[in-house]
Design a protein around this motif. Sequence first.
Motif, PDB file in Angstrom:
ATOM      1  N   SER A 243      -3.194   3.615  -2.862  1.00  0.00           N
ATOM      2  CA  SER A 243      -2.944   2.626  -3.906  1.00  0.00           C
ATOM      3  C   SER A 243      -2.422   1.352  -3.269  1.00  0.00           C
ATOM      4  O   SER A 243      -1.760   1.392  -2.235  1.00  0.00           O
ATOM      5  CB  SER A 243      -1.906   3.139  -4.917  1.00  0.00           C
ATOM      6  OG  SER A 243      -2.330   4.317  -5.549  1.00  0.00           O
ATOM      7  N   CYS A 244      -2.714   0.256  -3.898  1.00  0.00           N
ATOM      8  CA  CYS A 244      -2.204  -1.043  -3.455  1.00  0.00           C
ATOM      9  C   CYS A 244      -1.785  -1.817  -4.696  1.00  0.00           C
ATOM     10  O   CYS A 244      -2.630  -2.145  -5.532  1.00  0.00           O
ATOM     11  CB  CYS A 244      -3.279  -1.788  -2.681  1.00  0.00           C
ATOM     12  SG  CYS A 244      -2.842  -3.494  -2.256  1.00  0.00           S
TER      13      CYS A 244
ATOM     14  N   GLY B  27       0.336   5.967  -0.273  1.00  0.00           N
ATOM     15  CA  GLY B  27      -0.562   7.100  -0.425  1.00  0.00           C
ATOM     16  C   GLY B  27      -1.084   7.689   0.866  1.00  0.00           C
ATOM     17  O   GLY B  27      -1.785   8.705   0.846  1.00  0.00           O
TER      18      GLY B  27
ATOM     19  N   CYS C 234      -4.858  -3.122   2.444  1.00  0.00           N
ATOM     20  CA  CYS C 234      -5.561  -3.783   1.358  1.00  0.00           C
ATOM     21  C   CYS C 234      -5.401  -5.292   1.519  1.00  0.00           C
ATOM     22  O   CYS C 234      -4.466  -5.769   2.176  1.00  0.00           O
ATOM     23  CB  CYS C 234      -5.077  -3.324  -0.012  1.00  0.00           C
ATOM     24  SG  CYS C 234      -3.454  -3.908  -0.510  1.00  0.00           S
TER      25      CYS C 234
ATOM     26  N   THR D 249      -3.314  -3.018  -9.690  1.00  0.00           N
ATOM     27  CA  THR D 249      -3.473  -2.024  -8.638  1.00  0.00           C
ATOM     28  C   THR D 249      -4.937  -1.823  -8.273  1.00  0.00           C
ATOM     29  O   THR D 249      -5.806  -1.790  -9.150  1.00  0.00           O
ATOM     30  CB  THR D 249      -2.869  -0.674  -9.078  1.00  0.00           C
ATOM     31  OG1 THR D 249      -1.490  -0.868  -9.419  1.00  0.00           O
ATOM     32  CG2 THR D 249      -2.960   0.358  -7.967  1.00  0.00           C
TER      33      THR D 249
ATOM     34  N   ARG E  34      -5.747   9.604  -2.036  1.00  0.00           N
ATOM     35  CA  ARG E  34      -5.959   8.372  -2.777  1.00  0.00           C
ATOM     36  C   ARG E  34      -4.906   7.358  -2.366  1.00  0.00           C
ATOM     37  O   ARG E  34      -3.703   7.597  -2.502  1.00  0.00           O
ATOM     38  CB  ARG E  34      -5.891   8.589  -4.290  1.00  0.00           C
ATOM     39  CG  ARG E  34      -6.309   7.338  -5.063  1.00  0.00           C
ATOM     40  CD  ARG E  34      -6.335   7.535  -6.563  1.00  0.00           C
ATOM     41  NE  ARG E  34      -5.010   7.481  -7.155  1.00  0.00           N
ATOM     42  CZ  ARG E  34      -4.790   7.228  -8.446  1.00  0.00           C
ATOM     43  NH1 ARG E  34      -5.813   6.996  -9.261  1.00  0.00           N
ATOM     44  NH2 ARG E  34      -3.556   7.238  -8.923  1.00  0.00           N
TER      45      ARG E  34
ATOM     46  N   GLN F  49     -10.088   5.991  -3.253  1.00  0.00           N
ATOM     47  CA  GLN F  49     -10.197   7.444  -3.278  1.00  0.00           C
ATOM     48  C   GLN F  49     -11.014   7.856  -2.071  1.00  0.00           C
ATOM     49  O   GLN F  49     -12.164   7.436  -1.919  1.00  0.00           O
ATOM     50  CB  GLN F  49     -10.874   7.896  -4.564  1.00  0.00           C
ATOM     51  CG  GLN F  49     -11.096   9.391  -4.662  1.00  0.00           C
ATOM     52  CD  GLN F  49      -9.801  10.176  -4.764  1.00  0.00           C
ATOM     53  OE1 GLN F  49      -8.899   9.788  -5.493  1.00  0.00           O
ATOM     54  NE2 GLN F  49      -9.718  11.289  -4.041  1.00  0.00           N
TER      55      GLN F  49
ATOM     56  N   GLU G  54       0.831  -1.201   0.000  1.00  0.00           N
ATOM     57  CA  GLU G  54       0.000   0.000   0.000  1.00  0.00           C
ATOM     58  C   GLU G  54       0.867   1.253   0.000  1.00  0.00           C
ATOM     59  O   GLU G  54       1.998   1.245   0.492  1.00  0.00           O
ATOM     60  CB  GLU G  54      -0.904   0.049   1.235  1.00  0.00           C
ATOM     61  CG  GLU G  54      -1.815  -1.131   1.424  1.00  0.00           C
ATOM     62  CD  GLU G  54      -1.238  -2.178   2.361  1.00  0.00           C
ATOM     63  OE1 GLU G  54      -2.010  -2.938   2.973  1.00  0.00           O
ATOM     64  OE2 GLU G  54       0.007  -2.234   2.487  1.00  0.00           O
TER      65      GLU G  54
ATOM     66  N   TYR H 159      -7.306   0.880  -5.883  1.00  0.00           N
ATOM     67  CA  TYR H 159      -7.255   2.232  -5.335  1.00  0.00           C
ATOM     68  C   TYR H 159      -8.383   2.443  -4.322  1.00  0.00           C
ATOM     69  O   TYR H 159      -9.431   1.802  -4.391  1.00  0.00           O
ATOM     70  CB  TYR H 159      -7.420   3.269  -6.449  1.00  0.00           C
ATOM     71  CG  TYR H 159      -6.412   3.153  -7.559  1.00  0.00           C
ATOM     72  CD1 TYR H 159      -6.734   2.491  -8.742  1.00  0.00           C
ATOM     73  CD2 TYR H 159      -5.142   3.712  -7.442  1.00  0.00           C
ATOM     74  CE1 TYR H 159      -5.816   2.383  -9.783  1.00  0.00           C
ATOM     75  CE2 TYR H 159      -4.216   3.601  -8.469  1.00  0.00           C
ATOM     76  CZ  TYR H 159      -4.560   2.936  -9.637  1.00  0.00           C
ATOM     77  OH  TYR H 159      -3.640   2.826 -10.650  1.00  0.00           O
TER      78      TYR H 159
ATOM     79  N   ARG I 148     -10.217  -0.452  -9.420  1.00  0.00           N
ATOM     80  CA  ARG I 148      -9.046  -1.275  -9.712  1.00  0.00           C
ATOM     81  C   ARG I 148      -8.659  -1.135 -11.170  1.00  0.00           C
ATOM     82  O   ARG I 148      -9.504  -0.858 -12.032  1.00  0.00           O
ATOM     83  CB  ARG I 148      -9.311  -2.738  -9.364  1.00  0.00           C
ATOM     84  CG  ARG I 148     -10.355  -3.423 -10.211  1.00  0.00           C
ATOM     85  CD  ARG I 148     -10.697  -4.817  -9.647  1.00  0.00           C
ATOM     86  NE  ARG I 148      -9.551  -5.711  -9.669  1.00  0.00           N
ATOM     87  CZ  ARG I 148      -9.460  -6.830  -8.940  1.00  0.00           C
ATOM     88  NH1 ARG I 148     -10.454  -7.165  -8.118  1.00  0.00           N
ATOM     89  NH2 ARG I 148      -8.397  -7.600  -9.016  1.00  0.00           N
TER      90      ARG I 148
ATOM     91  N   TRP J 114     -10.437  -3.178   1.112  1.00  0.00           N
ATOM     92  CA  TRP J 114      -9.709  -2.252   1.987  1.00  0.00           C
ATOM     93  C   TRP J 114     -10.321  -2.351   3.383  1.00  0.00           C
ATOM     94  O   TRP J 114     -11.553  -2.358   3.536  1.00  0.00           O
ATOM     95  CB  TRP J 114      -9.816  -0.810   1.491  1.00  0.00           C
ATOM     96  CG  TRP J 114      -8.977  -0.487   0.302  1.00  0.00           C
ATOM     97  CD1 TRP J 114      -9.369  -0.466  -0.998  1.00  0.00           C
ATOM     98  CD2 TRP J 114      -7.591  -0.105   0.314  1.00  0.00           C
ATOM     99  NE1 TRP J 114      -8.311  -0.106  -1.809  1.00  0.00           N
ATOM    100  CE2 TRP J 114      -7.218   0.126  -1.025  1.00  0.00           C
ATOM    101  CE3 TRP J 114      -6.635   0.073   1.313  1.00  0.00           C
ATOM    102  CZ2 TRP J 114      -5.926   0.513  -1.390  1.00  0.00           C
ATOM    103  CZ3 TRP J 114      -5.358   0.456   0.954  1.00  0.00           C
ATOM    104  CH2 TRP J 114      -5.015   0.668  -0.376  1.00  0.00           C
TER     105      TRP J 114
END
Length: 123
Positions: free
Chosen positions: A21-22, A8, A96, A78, A19, A82, A6, A80, A72, A36
Amino acid sequence: QVQLVESGGGLVQAGVSLRLSCVASGRTFSSYGMGWFRQAPGKEREFVAAINRSGGSTYYADSVKGRFTISRDNAKNTVYLQMNSLKPEDTAVYYCAAAGGFPTISRGGYDYWGQGTQVTVSS
């Protein structure tokens, strides 16, 4: 085996957006439902959002519905998160997770976990 990383997280003021990210490596990312979760100090790890393998179905905890969006990109391996209109109560470590089966709201439904990224929201 799937490795999840992960990124961000950070320290932000209430009302702004972040945001997360993973990025996944290992087996085929598109074979996994993704979720998540978050864990605040002294509290249980709780479900935040999930997305199915294709990205066509998403699920949210009531506490974040309308503010957070999971998505995704299977080409980039990845997922996400948000996060808009952040609140101090969103402060937690965000994780994640990958589910070999259909993604659920239960931690037990996930097979792989990342190390987490800290999100701190100040008032």
